[in-house]
Structure formats: structure tokens, C-alpha cells
Design a protein around this motif. Structure first.
Motif, PDB file in Angstrom:
ATOM      1  N   LEU A   1      -3.666 -19.331  36.095  1.00 30.94           N
ATOM      2  CA  LEU A   1      -2.388 -18.636  36.232  1.00 30.94           C
ATOM      3  C   LEU A   1      -1.765 -18.794  37.616  1.00 30.94           C
ATOM      4  CD1 LEU A   1      -3.288 -15.272  34.441  1.00 30.94           C
ATOM      5  CD2 LEU A   1      -2.051 -17.213  33.474  1.00 30.94           C
ATOM      6  N   LYS A   2      -2.496 -19.368  38.545  1.00 32.14           N
ATOM      7  CA  LYS A   2      -2.004 -19.451  39.930  1.00 32.14           C
ATOM      8  C   LYS A   2      -0.714 -20.248  40.062  1.00 32.14           C
ATOM      9  CE  LYS A   2      -5.930 -20.922  41.678  1.00 32.14           C
ATOM     10  NZ  LYS A   2      -6.821 -20.723  40.507  1.00 32.14           N
TER      11      LYS A   2
ATOM     12  N   TYR B   1       1.811 -20.367  38.320  1.00 32.84           N
ATOM     13  CA  TYR B   1       2.979 -19.613  37.876  1.00 32.84           C
ATOM     14  C   TYR B   1       3.405 -18.531  38.861  1.00 32.84           C
ATOM     15  CZ  TYR B   1       1.698 -22.014  33.602  1.00 32.84           C
ATOM     16  OH  TYR B   1       1.381 -22.981  32.682  1.00 32.84           O
TER      17      TYR B   1
ATOM     18  N   TRP C   1       4.936 -17.685  30.889  1.00 39.06           N
ATOM     19  CA  TRP C   1       3.704 -17.713  31.658  1.00 39.06           C
ATOM     20  C   TRP C   1       3.867 -17.081  33.041  1.00 39.06           C
ATOM     21  CZ3 TRP C   1      -0.931 -18.091  29.898  1.00 39.06           C
ATOM     22  CH2 TRP C   1      -1.164 -18.792  28.708  1.00 39.06           C
ATOM     23  N   SER C   2       5.000 -17.297  33.672  1.00 41.57           N
ATOM     24  CA  SER C   2       5.199 -16.701  34.995  1.00 41.57           C
ATOM     25  C   SER C   2       5.266 -15.181  34.895  1.00 41.57           C
ATOM     26  CB  SER C   2       6.457 -17.255  35.660  1.00 41.57           C
ATOM     27  OG  SER C   2       7.623 -16.937  34.919  1.00 41.57           O
TER      28      SER C   2
ATOM     29  N   SER D   1       1.645 -14.015  34.406  1.00 42.78           N
ATOM     30  CA  SER D   1       0.900 -14.240  35.641  1.00 42.78           C
ATOM     31  C   SER D   1       1.247 -13.188  36.682  1.00 42.78           C
ATOM     32  CB  SER D   1       1.217 -15.643  36.186  1.00 42.78           C
ATOM     33  OG  SER D   1       0.544 -15.879  37.403  1.00 42.78           O
TER      34      SER D   1
ATOM     35  N   TYR E   1      -1.187 -10.227  38.175  1.00 44.80           N
ATOM     36  CA  TYR E   1      -1.450 -10.278  39.612  1.00 44.80           C
ATOM     37  C   TYR E   1      -1.009  -8.985  40.299  1.00 44.80           C
ATOM     38  CZ  TYR E   1      -1.722 -12.042  44.374  1.00 44.80           C
ATOM     39  OH  TYR E   1      -2.041 -12.216  45.698  1.00 44.80           O
TER      40      TYR E   1
ATOM     41  N   HIS F   1      -7.729 -15.731  39.473  1.00 48.47           N
ATOM     42  CA  HIS F   1      -6.432 -15.465  38.845  1.00 48.47           C
ATOM     43  C   HIS F   1      -6.235 -16.402  37.659  1.00 48.47           C
ATOM     44  CE1 HIS F   1      -2.510 -13.813  38.296  1.00 48.47           C
ATOM     45  NE2 HIS F   1      -1.881 -14.958  38.542  1.00 48.47           N
ATOM     46  N   SER F   2      -7.089 -16.205  36.684  1.00 45.71           N
ATOM     47  CA  SER F   2      -7.051 -17.046  35.484  1.00 45.71           C
ATOM     48  C   SER F   2      -7.428 -16.199  34.274  1.00 45.71           C
ATOM     49  CB  SER F   2      -8.010 -18.234  35.615  1.00 45.71           C
ATOM     50  OG  SER F   2      -9.339 -17.778  35.780  1.00 45.71           O
TER      51      SER F   2
END
Length: 507
Positions: free
Chosen positions: A50-51, A53, A63-64, A67, A71, A126-127
Motif C-alpha cells: 500500500l505504500k 498509494y 487504492w489511495s 491506503s 495509514y 503498510h501492506s
């Protein structure tokens, strides 16, 4: 044997109170060789990174949004090296002792972007780790007793707790902290969802056994704490009405004599819901219609309005997201004062969400039973406000003075000698009538109260940081002495403390 006048949640509360006469005998040295990891690892599964994004240069997408939501809710926002060279990872949500007992799971019904299945949020990288890849939505609905928010939504978050992460340090009292920490996380999820066009619907009444089985949890060491249906506000069919967040569990007064170290697991077990509550039990647990008046209106007391224009978070509330990413718990205060305006703004953001609709936030976010939580505030250094203890009346938007006195010395003592209590400008206490709450929700009331208090505490945290103030939560205090010293009614059990004030530079 049990005290027939107390259910187990009340018994647990009494047994885990800190008292000046016994606190030293109850404390145990930490076994550093047994210190738990604060990250969950899986031996199999497919990883989705996810990083990328998070990069503002990346074109906004589904996806952003996911993410940034994850986060801002629980991501690692700083890495601090200790003197021995090891790293401490700080997250967007605060946790007692930095132990982070909570885990996040994302459950997909199946979308064009995310296949149906179970995903664990791997905080360290972050996944998302997909560890189960079949259709699980019906099982989630069954576990949640067909909560209406799951009818048309496609995604849900489940928050779980790994008990030993907190119990290692805080023994049986850790259950309080586990739920407060999860409340912080739920507060972040609420706000981060709004910033990314989602509406979270809280589900606290679910079958624990079914939810744990769905997520492949070991019920002896971990458990599901809350489920959150994520409604996508960009999809018209997801604009759904509220459903009840809380359902009751059973109440038990016939429990065995338990030794120290056995209370936490037993309370979590007896607060579980095994089967869907009967209709009459559901009705009994339904919160009363929100009363028009606040609970306490002390005669002849000084009253101070807290009405104020809302906090300006900037265009599209960009300041709120920035604060979620940068939030830190304050370690030390100067002892200096804050302004009455700042206190009014803190209370407004925490308790008056309807004032923030124009800023894209939810005007009525989900709690489990917010009317069960009361707020008392010890003021020691607020310009324009007399020192003393006040009851905060959220419906009237005013402070009502309970006692006239500067309580700095007493607050230092009540907070177990922590300078945070002494040097803060304001010390805010969340309380609840535990007996009344148990009457509505059974043993599970203990979870709901602490989750809601943590949720409120996180909103206070974020508002304080944005205003340039410091904030730090305290879950360790001399329970009974708080009521006695501050003049808080005896039937109000102290659930949580938040200190607020002028932070020392770099602290």
C-alpha cells in the motif's frame, strides 16, 4: 465465591482498582525476556503493498483511499531509536506503554479492486496480507446477527486484541487499556474514513465465537473487539441508515474465586455474546431516548458557556489528516496556562460533531452508548476560568463548577505521582455509572464504556495537537480517591483520564 450484589464486570473493576495502600504489593517486575512483539506475522499469504498509494503524486484512486485510511488509522508514523540501538515504532493511534494490542483485519465482500477474502493489515510494511481467499461475507453477516449496515456494503474492518501484549506490563488491569487503545483506534477510523469518503458503522454486538472463528483467531490469546462496516459514500447504494451499535451479553453473579492474573481472561469470556439476543433483551439494551437535559445540574453552581465557532481544519480538512499523521503523546508539560478559548475548542470538536458537517466530517458518528459517559474537568491553569472541578454538560454546552480549588497537588497524587497530572493545565475525567450500564448491556458494558471513552479521548488528542497544545491519556490512577478529592458523585466509576496543557519543547 462471588459477591451476589456484584456482576463480574463490577467485581473486576473493584479488583483492578489502584489504591495507595496496596499498589506496591500488586506491582511485579517486568520480564524483559518475555516482552511481546507488537506485530503479527503470518507464514503464508499474498501481499499487497500500500505504500505507493501514499505518494501525493500518484493519481487518486480506490487504492489511495484505502491506503490513506489505514495509514491514518494505525500506520507507523515515526521510528525512534533507543539507547541500545533498538527501534520503537510509533503509530497514528496512541497505546499505553507503546504495546499496541490491537490488530486490524480488512474483510472484502469482493470488489473490482479487492477480491473476496480476509486481509490482515501489516502495520510494519503498510501492506495487506491476504491469508484467506474465499467468500466470507455471509459468515460475517451471521456473526454480526445480520446487522443492516452489512447488507449493501462491500468492505468491513475487524479490530482484534492480542491480550498478552498489554497484560505483560499491566497484568489484569490491562483489559481496561486494551479497550481504551481500541477506542483510540476507532476514533481514528471514524475521522480517517470521513477524509476518504467512507462512513464507518460500528458493530459491537456480535457472536464472539463466530467472529474469532471467521478470522482464525486463537480465543485463548486474542479476540475480536469491534467490527466496522465501511460504507463507500461515493456509491449511492451505500448511503444507509444507522443500526444499533451495541447489544447485551449475559450478566453473571455466580463466578469462581479467581487469583490475580486470571481476571482479564475471565471478564472477556463472560462478556461474550454466544447467540443473538432475544427481542426483549434487545429492547432492554436499547439506549434511552437521548435526554434533553444533561445528567447533572448542580444548584447555585457557576456556569460557563463552551459555545464557540468550530476548529478550522483548512480546506478539505487537510489539517486533520496532517494531525493524524503527526500526533504524539505529550511526555511533559510546562505547568503553564492555556486559554479558555482553547478549552472551548477542544470540547467543541470532541462533543459537538454536528458543528463540523461543512468540513466534511460526520455530524453523528457511531458510539456504543455515548449517553453513558460523563465528563468532569479539573482546571488548574486556564486563563479566564476559575480553578476547580467542573462537570461538562454537552447538551447545554457549558461547564458547571463542582468544587472551587486548585488541585495540582492532588492531581499529582491521583495520577500515581506522574508529573503529567500535576503540570497539565486541564485534567479531564471520563466516568460512567457502571451499575446502570451493566443493567443495559450485561458484562459487555465494560467493553463499550472503555471503547467510547478511548474514542472521545482520541478526538481530544487530535484537537489539542492541532491547536499547538499537548495531550496524554492516563489509565493508571487511584480510582476511589478521584471521586473523593474532586467531588465527583460516588456512583460514577472513573474510566479514563486525559491531560491537556502546554507541552515542553520537544516533549
Amino acid at each position: 465465591m462471588s459477591d451476589e450484589s456484584l456482576c463480574f464486570a463490577q467485581h473486576y473493576h473493584e479488583r483492578t482498582k489502584y489504591d495507595p495502600q496496596t499498589i506496591d504489593s500488586k506491582s511485579k517486575p517486568l520480564d524483559w525476556d518475555a516482552q511481546p512483539l507488537s506485530f503479527k506475522e503470518y507464514k503464508f499469504g499474498a501481499t499487497i503493498d500500500l505504500k505507493p498509494y501514499l505518494d501525493p503524486k500518484v493519481e487518486p484512486s480506490w487504492w489511495s483511499r484505502i491506503s490513506r485510511l489505514l495509514y491514518a488509522s494505525y500506520g507507523i508514523t515515526a521510528r525512534v531509536r533507543t539507547l541500545n540501538g533498538e527501534s520503537i515504532f510509533l503509530r497514528s493511534a496512541p497505546s499505553a506503554g507503546g504495546l499496541y494490542p490491537a490488530e486490524i483485519y480488512l474483510i472484502s465482500r469482493g470488489t473490482p479492486e479487492l477480491a473476496a477474502g480476509l486481509y490482515n493489515y501489516q502495520v510494519r510494511t503498510h501492506s495487506l496480507l491476504r491469508f484467506w481467499d474465499s467468500d466470507v461475507w455471509r459468515s460475517l453477516q451471521e456473526a454480526s446477527f445480520w446487522h443492516r449496515s452489512l447488507d449493501r456494503t462491500q468492505l468491513a474492518i475487524a479490530t482484534t486484541a492480542v491480550f498478552y501484549r498489554s497484560q505483560w506490563r499491566y497484568q489484569d488491569r490491562a483489559y481496561r487499556r486494551i479497550n481504551l487503545d481500541t477506542g483510540h483506534l476507532l476514533g481514528n477510523i471514524e475521522l480517517a474514513s470521513a477524509l476518504n469518503d467512507y462512513r464507518p458503522h460500528l458493530i459491537g454486538g456480535f457472536s464472539d465465537m463466530a467472529a474469532n472463528k471467521l478470522l482464525y483467531l486463537d480465543p485463548e490469546t486474542e479476540g475480536t473487539v469491534a467490527i466496522v462496516a465501511l460504507a463507500d459514500l461515493r456509491e449511492i447504494e451505500h448511503h444507509i441508515t444507522h443500526d444499533k451499535s451495541a447489544l447485551p451479553s449475559q450478566t453473571t453473579t455466580d463466578y469462581p474465586k479467581l487469583e490475580e492474573g486470571e481476571l482479564l481472561a475471565y471478564l472477556h469470556r463472560v462478556s461474550q455474546i454466544d447467540t443473538e439476543p432475544k427481542q426483549q433483551d434487545r429492547a432492554a439494551s436499547t439506549p434511552d431516548e437521548s435526554p434533553e437535559d444533561d445528567k447533572y445540574n448542580f444548584p447555585f453552581c457557576t456556569k460557563v458557556t463552551t459555545a464557540t465557532p468550530p476548529i478550522d481544519w483548512g480546506e478539505n480538512s487537510i489539517g486533520l489528516e496532517k494531525t493524524l499523521f503527526e500526533r504524539r503523546s505529550t511526555r511533559e508539560y510546562t505547568g503553564g496556562s492555556i486559554s479558555l478559548t482553547q478549552l472551548q475548542l477542544l470540547l467543541d470538536f470532541t462533543y459537538q460533531p454536528k458543528h463540523y458537517v461543512s468540513r466534511g466530517l460526520d455530524n453523528d458518528p457511531d458510539y456504543f452508548d455515548l449517553d453513558s459517559i460523563e465528563t468532569f474537568i479539573a482546571v488548574t491553569a486556564v486563563e479566564g476560568l476559575d480553578d476547580g472541578c467542573y462537570y461538562y454538560a454537552p447538551k447545554a454546552q457549558e461547564l458547571r463548577q463542582v468544587r472551587f480549588k486548585n488541585f495540582r497537588r492532588e492531581l499529582h497524587f491521583l495520577c500515581l505521582g506522574q508529573p503529567l497530572g500535576r503540570d497539565a493545565a486541564v485534567v479531564l475525567f471520563h466516568t460512567a455509572d457502571l451499575a446502570r450500564a451493566v443493567g443495559k448491556y450485561g458484562e459487555r458494558a465494560y467493553r463499550y464504556l472503555h471503547l467510547d471513552a478511548g474514542h472521545l479521548g482520541q478526538r481530544l488528542n487530535l484537537a489539542a495537537i492541532h491547536l499547538g497544545l499537548g495531550a496524554s491519556g492516563i489509565a493508571g490512577f487511584f480510582d476511589d480517591r478521584v471521586n473523593e478529592v474532586l467531588g465527583i458523585p460516588e456512583d460514577e466509576a472513573v474510566i479514563y483520564i486525559t491531560t491537556l496543557g502546554e507541552p515542553k519543547l520537544g516533549r
